[in-house]
Scaffold this motif. Structure first.
Motif, PDB file in Angstrom:
ATOM      1  N   TRP A   1       0.825  -1.223   0.000  1.00 18.56           N
ATOM      2  CA  TRP A   1       0.000   0.000   0.000  1.00 18.56           C
ATOM      3  C   TRP A   1       0.850   1.260   0.000  1.00 18.56           C
ATOM      4  O   TRP A   1       0.444   2.288  -0.539  1.00 18.56           O
ATOM      5  CB  TRP A   1      -0.937  -0.014   1.200  1.00 18.56           C
TER       6      TRP A   1
ATOM      7  N   THR B   1      -3.023   0.272   6.185  1.00 15.13           N
ATOM      8  CA  THR B   1      -4.291   0.382   5.476  1.00 15.13           C
ATOM      9  C   THR B   1      -4.534   1.846   5.118  1.00 15.13           C
ATOM     10  O   THR B   1      -3.814   2.736   5.548  1.00 15.13           O
ATOM     11  CB  THR B   1      -5.465  -0.133   6.328  1.00 15.13           C
TER      12      THR B   1
ATOM     13  N   ASP C   1      -9.602   1.121   0.726  1.00 16.44           N
ATOM     14  CA  ASP C   1      -9.043  -0.228   0.750  1.00 16.44           C
ATOM     15  C   ASP C   1      -9.796  -1.160  -0.194  1.00 16.44           C
ATOM     16  O   ASP C   1      -9.196  -1.983  -0.882  1.00 16.44           O
ATOM     17  CB  ASP C   1      -9.064  -0.794   2.170  1.00 16.44           C
TER      18      ASP C   1
ATOM     19  N   LYS D   1      -8.687  -0.334  -3.763  1.00 18.63           N
ATOM     20  CA  LYS D   1      -7.321  -0.759  -4.065  1.00 18.63           C
ATOM     21  C   LYS D   1      -7.207  -2.278  -4.153  1.00 18.63           C
ATOM     22  O   LYS D   1      -6.472  -2.803  -5.004  1.00 18.63           O
ATOM     23  CB  LYS D   1      -6.360  -0.188  -3.026  1.00 18.63           C
TER      24      LYS D   1
ATOM     25  N   LEU E   1      -9.211  -8.206   2.610  1.00 17.93           N
ATOM     26  CA  LEU E   1      -9.832  -7.097   3.335  1.00 17.93           C
ATOM     27  C   LEU E   1     -10.145  -7.481   4.771  1.00 17.93           C
ATOM     28  O   LEU E   1      -9.995  -6.650   5.685  1.00 17.93           O
ATOM     29  CB  LEU E   1     -11.090  -6.642   2.599  1.00 17.93           C
TER      30      LEU E   1
ATOM     31  N   MET F   1      -7.110  -7.024   6.740  1.00 18.39           N
ATOM     32  CA  MET F   1      -6.759  -5.616   6.910  1.00 18.39           C
ATOM     33  C   MET F   1      -7.582  -4.918   7.980  1.00 18.39           C
ATOM     34  O   MET F   1      -7.174  -3.880   8.499  1.00 18.39           O
ATOM     35  CB  MET F   1      -6.879  -4.895   5.563  1.00 18.39           C
TER      36      MET F   1
END
Length: 296
Positions: free
Chosen positions: A25, A121, A128, A131, A236, A239
């Protein structure tokens, strides 16, 4: 350190640099990373619409944050920025139970000694989601390029050229789809991203409520979106702190073959079976295995 810097304390188990470099990221705008000074930059759009360049650095047992554009003296803005940075660096995660659990597994003591486990994140789940969608079925270089294109649609900095925040869902939803697809050049992902933005805008998807879901509910909610399969939902989930979901992609297959399967590619079932022994931490352990050779 500026007197107007925000100092965010963190537990001794926190490592700023290892968190930043926990996955890619930091390479995706509006993030940027200055390795020489170990400084993370992020172009942030406040709730009031102001676009600021935030600068984050390690400071004692925590993080120092300031803005390259203004002094963060307004109490409301300081609180907002503090919350955003805490989410980006997952400062409030308590990994004590993770480290204690991993102490029982041979070959994983480095997780605690190197203070690994946190994941960088975005300040918002919307960013998020977008991405992660841009990582599906493509090479990393394509992901970086698509993210750059998408960020060109964000709110511009008032002074600095070619400096924009990540576009809000409302901004994307308001765009004509053909114009959006032409500017993002994200292939089939453009339709999924535009639809997600519209659902967020009209209230059909409530991301704030999603953050209160348990792991299984969150996983199912992400999978209900077009374009988001097991890999995206598992990524996800990890995250946002649900660590029991395995997200399998090419990087996972490559790591598993190298570390655990004698150089032979294993099936998704093989990978899931191997990590089952780590229980509620299996998804995080899998990711740490992928990242274990990256120096931070």
């Amino acid at each position: 350190m500026s007197e107007t810097s925000i100092i965010i304390p963190a537990a001794p188990q926190f490592s700023f640099k290892r968190t930043v470099l926990s996955h890619g990221w930091y390479m995706l705008p509006p993030f940027s990373w200055d390795a020489a000074s170990a400084t993370l930059l992020y172009v942030y759009q406040s709730a009031a619409g102001a676009v600021l360049r935030l600068r984050m650095r390690a400071f004692a047992e925590g993080v120092a944050v300031d803005s390259l554009d203004c002094e963060l003296e307004n109490d409301r803005l300081r609180l907002e920025v503090s919350r955003a940075v805490k989410r980006m660096l997952n400062i409030d995660w308590d990994l004590s139970a993770f480290y204690a659990g991993m102490a029982a597994h041979e070959g994983y003591h480095w997780l605690e000694s190197e203070r690994r486990g946190r994941i960088l994140t975005a300040p918002s789940l919307w960013e998020d989601l977008a991405k992660v969608l841009l990582t599906t079925n493509c090479r990393w270089a394509q992901t970086v390029n698509m993210c750059r294109q998408l960020c060109r649609l964000g709110a511009p900095h008032p002074v600095v050229e070619n400096c924009r925040a990540f576009p809000t869902a409302e901004r994307i939803a308001a765009m004509n789809f053909d114009d959006f697809a032409e500017q993002t050049r994200a292939g089939y992902r453009s339709a999924y991203l535009h639809e997600l933005a519209r659902k967020i805008g009209d209230g059909a998807v409530d991301l704030a409520a999603w953050l209160a879901l348990d792991g299984d509910e969150f996983f199912r909610a992400v999978k209900s979106l077009k374009g988001f399969g097991d890999y995206a939902a598992g990524t996800l989930a990890r995250m946002v702190g649900h660590f029991d979901k395995i997200a399998i992609d090419t990087a996972c297959h490559a790591m598993f073959a190298e570390l655990h399967n004698g150089g032979v590619k294993g099936s998704a079932s093989d990978i899931k079976t191997h990590y089952e022994r780590f229980g509620r931490w299996r998804g995080l352990v899998m990711w740490m295995d992928i990242m274990r050779h990256y120096e931070a």
